[in-house]
Motif scaffolding. Structure first.
Motif, PDB file in Angstrom:
ATOM      1  N   CYS B 119       0.811  -1.228   0.000  1.00 29.25           N
ATOM      2  CA  CYS B 119       0.000   0.000   0.000  1.00 29.25           C
ATOM      3  C   CYS B 119       0.842   1.275   0.000  1.00 29.25           C
ATOM      4  CB  CYS B 119      -0.930   0.022   1.212  1.00 29.25           C
ATOM      5  SG  CYS B 119      -2.103  -1.338   1.233  1.00 29.25           S
ATOM      6  N   VAL B 120       2.030   1.222   0.579  1.00 31.81           N
ATOM      7  CA  VAL B 120       2.835   2.441   0.716  1.00 31.81           C
ATOM      8  C   VAL B 120       4.044   2.416  -0.223  1.00 31.81           C
ATOM      9  CG1 VAL B 120       4.194   3.876   2.308  1.00 31.81           C
ATOM     10  CG2 VAL B 120       2.123   2.714   3.133  1.00 31.81           C
ATOM     11  N   ARG B 129      -0.046  -2.053  -6.543  1.00 30.00           N
ATOM     12  CA  ARG B 129      -0.375  -2.796  -5.331  1.00 30.00           C
ATOM     13  C   ARG B 129      -0.998  -4.143  -5.700  1.00 30.00           C
ATOM     14  NH1 ARG B 129      -5.169  -1.020  -1.103  1.00 30.00           N
ATOM     15  NH2 ARG B 129      -3.970   0.899  -0.988  1.00 30.00           N
ATOM     16  N   THR B 180      -2.330   4.045   5.876  1.00 31.30           N
ATOM     17  CA  THR B 180      -3.152   3.355   4.878  1.00 31.30           C
ATOM     18  C   THR B 180      -4.599   3.271   5.370  1.00 31.30           C
ATOM     19  OG1 THR B 180      -3.020   1.083   5.750  1.00 31.30           O
ATOM     20  CG2 THR B 180      -1.136   1.867   4.449  1.00 31.30           C
TER      21      THR B 180
END
Lengths: 223, 223
Positions: B119-120, B129, B180
């Motif tokens: 996610c990051v 992702r 997130t």
């Protein structure tokens, strides 16, 4: 004979359970291994979840103290009964024990466990070995063992010139690995090989190895 | 100003590097963060491999001592400068710190890292992702956080009613997770949520969080 004050819950064939047992044996602590059956799902029963909410083994009971996670158990046993195996309270030695314990946990054991699960435990779990998983992890393990070889060329043990939990902690998973054809990875490296032989010759290691009959066909639970 | 005796090598955006920095900040140790670039492959250069043969960050230099593995570094820093955060030499408290540090390393962090990578960091690594990986790890993390919730309903901190490295160690990966949409997993659990807010409000945590600007779009290396 009085019941030992220290109890370990689990099945000794597990390298995690036997890691805890090895610390107890090295420290000369009298303990009781309370039999549990993985196949019967004993680790999922409420009485075990009360000991370890993650439902894993081993669990150690030491008087009123209930501990889980095999490396935490090993640290506790040695801190209480044989602190020299944690570096004996000296800052530098203790730090090096910690470094090589983390290396065992995060670099050595993951590929070693993956290989052992496929080569030793897969038949026991009713499935075929996945050779692709084995091959991938053999490559990883080879690189890690090369670092061990370089390290053990500079000192007798991983944390320095003294035996410590950093050496003992990998023993049980390596005992399983050495029952596979990938023992050759260790035999190919003279310093790792000598270190391994020194570990395996220790009376405590010998005793724990007897709980883990992985060399003779499919492993059996200790019940 | 004199150069600090303690050096940390790495990039502070890494939750592993910032775990080491958090221990230094909590202990009030003066240190120098030596800039390195992951993109330029600084961790693969001979001078870094001489510090850590696994080519990873962080590395800590404390005088003549060179340490790697973030949890070993954190233990060393606290043992030397703030031992109460390791249980203060009391057997039971120290054992509980060890248990919950192992839980962080083997139960909490693996799914949290998998989610954060997807996610990051995935955009930063030039890829999309993988939602299947996220979903699988969200399920795992949810179960782990439920155990944390039950634990934190019985005591203020993970190892007992005292702050320890067991609480600090997960901070940096959780800081990323909280950037997130899966922060909702934490918000859903009142005791975990209160514990998290208490951690995040600490001056040391605040300072380290500033090194990790994961909330504002793609992360940047600290160079």
């Amino acid at each position: 004979m009085a019941t030992p004050a220290v109890k370990v819950y689990g099945w000794a064939i597990s390298p995690f359970v036997s890691r805890a047992l090895l610390a107890l044996e090295e420290a000369g602590v009298d303990y009781e291994l309370v039999p549990m059956s993985r196949q019967d799902g004993d680790h999922r029963r409420p009485e075990h979840l009360a000991r370890n909410p993650f439902g894993k083994v081993p669990v150690l009971e030491d008087g009123d103290l209930t501990l889980f996670e095999s490396r935490a158990i090993a640290r506790h046993v040695l801190r209480k009964h044989k602190p020299e195996l944690l570096g004996g309270g000296r800052l530098e030695q203790t730090a090096m024990v910690d470094v090589w314990l983390e290396v065992e946990a995060h670099q050595l054991s993951p590929p070693a466990i993956a290989i052992v699960v496929e080569c030793v435990f897969a038949p026991f779990l009713g499935r075929e070995r996945n050779q692709a998983v084995v091959d991938e992890n053999v490559e990883k393990l080879k690189k890690v063992l090369e670092v061990y070889e370089a390290r053990l060329a500079t000192c007798t043990y991983l944390a320095g010139d003294f035996l410590s939990l950093a050496d003992l902690s990998p023993f049980t998973i390596m005992h399983c690995l050495m029952a596979t054809e990938y023992a050759a990875l260790v035999h190919a490296l003279p310093h790792v090989s000598a270190w391994w032989q020194g570990l395996a010759a220790r009376p405590a290691a010998n005793k724990v190895a007897q709980f883990m009959p992985v060399g003779a066909g499919a492993p059996k639970e200790q019940e």
